[in-house]
Design a protein around this motif. Sequence first.
Motif, PDB file in Angstrom:
ATOM      1  N   ALA A  95      -0.699   1.160  -1.716  1.00  0.00           N
ATOM      2  CA  ALA A  95      -1.592   0.788  -0.613  1.00  0.00           C
ATOM      3  C   ALA A  95      -1.182   1.485   0.672  1.00  0.00           C
ATOM      4  N   ARG A  96       0.111   1.561   0.921  1.00  0.00           N
ATOM      5  CA  ARG A  96       0.607   2.249   2.116  1.00  0.00           C
ATOM      6  C   ARG A  96       0.244   3.725   2.088  1.00  0.00           C
ATOM      7  N   GLU A  97       0.141   4.273   0.882  1.00  0.00           N
ATOM      8  CA  GLU A  97      -0.211   5.692   0.735  1.00  0.00           C
ATOM      9  C   GLU A  97      -1.723   5.912   0.700  1.00  0.00           C
ATOM     10  N   GLY A  98      -2.494   4.872   1.015  1.00  0.00           N
ATOM     11  CA  GLY A  98      -3.927   5.031   1.206  1.00  0.00           C
ATOM     12  C   GLY A  98      -4.822   4.570   0.091  1.00  0.00           C
ATOM     13  N   ALA A  99      -4.269   4.048  -0.990  1.00  0.00           N
ATOM     14  CA  ALA A  99      -5.092   3.595  -2.113  1.00  0.00           C
ATOM     15  C   ALA A  99      -5.655   2.204  -1.865  1.00  0.00           C
ATOM     16  N   ALA A 100      -6.794   1.942  -2.508  1.00  0.00           N
ATOM     17  CA  ALA A 100      -7.283   0.579  -2.658  1.00  0.00           C
ATOM     18  C   ALA A 100      -6.683   0.070  -3.962  1.00  0.00           C
ATOM     19  N   ARG A 122       1.023 -11.648  -2.556  1.00  0.00           N
ATOM     20  CA  ARG A 122       1.199 -10.201  -2.404  1.00  0.00           C
ATOM     21  C   ARG A 122      -0.011  -9.572  -1.708  1.00  0.00           C
ATOM     22  N   VAL A 123      -1.210  -9.987  -2.115  1.00  0.00           N
ATOM     23  CA  VAL A 123      -2.419  -9.436  -1.513  1.00  0.00           C
ATOM     24  C   VAL A 123      -2.512  -9.834  -0.039  1.00  0.00           C
ATOM     25  N   ALA A 124      -2.160 -11.068   0.280  1.00  0.00           N
ATOM     26  CA  ALA A 124      -2.196 -11.512   1.675  1.00  0.00           C
ATOM     27  C   ALA A 124      -1.251 -10.688   2.541  1.00  0.00           C
ATOM     28  N   GLU A 125      -0.084 -10.372   2.005  1.00  0.00           N
ATOM     29  CA  GLU A 125       0.877  -9.544   2.749  1.00  0.00           C
ATOM     30  C   GLU A 125       0.303  -8.159   3.037  1.00  0.00           C
ATOM     31  N   LEU A 126      -0.380  -7.597   2.064  1.00  0.00           N
ATOM     32  CA  LEU A 126      -0.918  -6.243   2.222  1.00  0.00           C
ATOM     33  C   LEU A 126      -2.128  -6.221   3.149  1.00  0.00           C
ATOM     34  N   THR A 127      -3.046  -7.146   2.955  1.00  0.00           N
ATOM     35  CA  THR A 127      -4.249  -7.146   3.792  1.00  0.00           C
ATOM     36  C   THR A 127      -3.928  -7.500   5.241  1.00  0.00           C
ATOM     37  N   ALA A 128      -2.868  -8.275   5.464  1.00  0.00           N
ATOM     38  CA  ALA A 128      -2.457  -8.587   6.829  1.00  0.00           C
ATOM     39  C   ALA A 128      -2.011  -7.339   7.588  1.00  0.00           C
ATOM     40  N   LYS A 129      -1.627  -6.306   6.837  1.00  0.00           N
ATOM     41  CA  LYS A 129      -1.217  -5.034   7.443  1.00  0.00           C
ATOM     42  C   LYS A 129      -2.378  -4.043   7.520  1.00  0.00           C
ATOM     43  N   GLY A 130      -3.571  -4.516   7.177  1.00  0.00           N
ATOM     44  CA  GLY A 130      -4.736  -3.645   7.214  1.00  0.00           C
ATOM     45  C   GLY A 130      -4.891  -2.764   5.994  1.00  0.00           C
ATOM     46  N   LEU A 131      -4.156  -3.064   4.926  1.00  0.00           N
ATOM     47  CA  LEU A 131      -4.225  -2.271   3.711  1.00  0.00           C
ATOM     48  C   LEU A 131      -5.268  -2.851   2.753  1.00  0.00           C
ATOM     49  N   LYS A 132      -5.721  -2.033   1.815  1.00  0.00           N
ATOM     50  CA  LYS A 132      -6.787  -2.438   0.901  1.00  0.00           C
ATOM     51  C   LYS A 132      -6.190  -2.978  -0.391  1.00  0.00           C
ATOM     52  N   ALA A 133      -6.392  -4.275  -0.643  1.00  0.00           N
ATOM     53  CA  ALA A 133      -5.809  -4.891  -1.830  1.00  0.00           C
ATOM     54  C   ALA A 133      -6.619  -6.111  -2.242  1.00  0.00           C
TER      55      ALA A 133
END
Length: 256
Positions: free
Chosen positions: A31-36, A50-61
């Motif tokens: 996700a950090r490298e730009g993937a959904a 895990r998804v909440a942690e990623l989406t809170a950073k603006g990442l796609k998960a």
Amino acid sequence: MFESAGLLSGKVILVTGASSGIGAAAAAVFAREGAAVVLTARREAELAARVAELTAKGLKASYVVADMTRSEDARRAVDTAVERHGTLDGAFNNAGTGGNPEPLHTMSDEVYDRIVDTNVRGLWNCLRPEIAAMLKGGGGSIVNNSSVGGLVAIATAAPYVASKHAVIGFTRAAADEYARQGIRVNAVAPGSTRSEITADWYADNPGLEDAIHAATPQGRTAAPEEIAEAAAWLLSDRASYVTGAVLPVDGGYVNR
């Protein structure tokens, strides 16, 4: 040749066994490298966290609760990823299990069945819908998580070793079969890596971690992110001429 954006920018990647350990680290790295990323595992609470942690950073998960030992669950996970994002560009087949060290002649059928059902049938269940989706989408990249146990012998772990050799067999066979159709299939072979499984394994077997460290040239256990980084490269277009490869990520263990 390649853009300077994230290594996996714009790609849709499915990660199995993503609730903890290498799978959770892989979802974060991808996700950090730009993937959904679409995370899948059996434990919903952990996936949601895990998804909440990623989406809170603006990442796609997002996530799908599924058991990869069930073919219908594996197919549903792939179908859901395609429904949400329109395609499937990559998959990291990480779901797996191990067992406590035990002599082969005393192991039960139940131990064998649990390990092989998860590590071999689980991969079989994933590969078929993933490849079908990638054929429809014009290609893709798959990375399977094997182990140093898929490359060398490990005493008192016969079913695990056999299952991880099978992962490499599936990897090479699929790579050969689908190369001309734009699908690359590779594997990573981690050495000792921090996870819930290895933590329990070492707790139940005092001295085992020190023994593995002594047999590893780098003399340590890997962070799960180190395995994830290797998988990210193999999934990316920067590994465009790599297929059928098995990449040890093991601190030099198999190079002794």
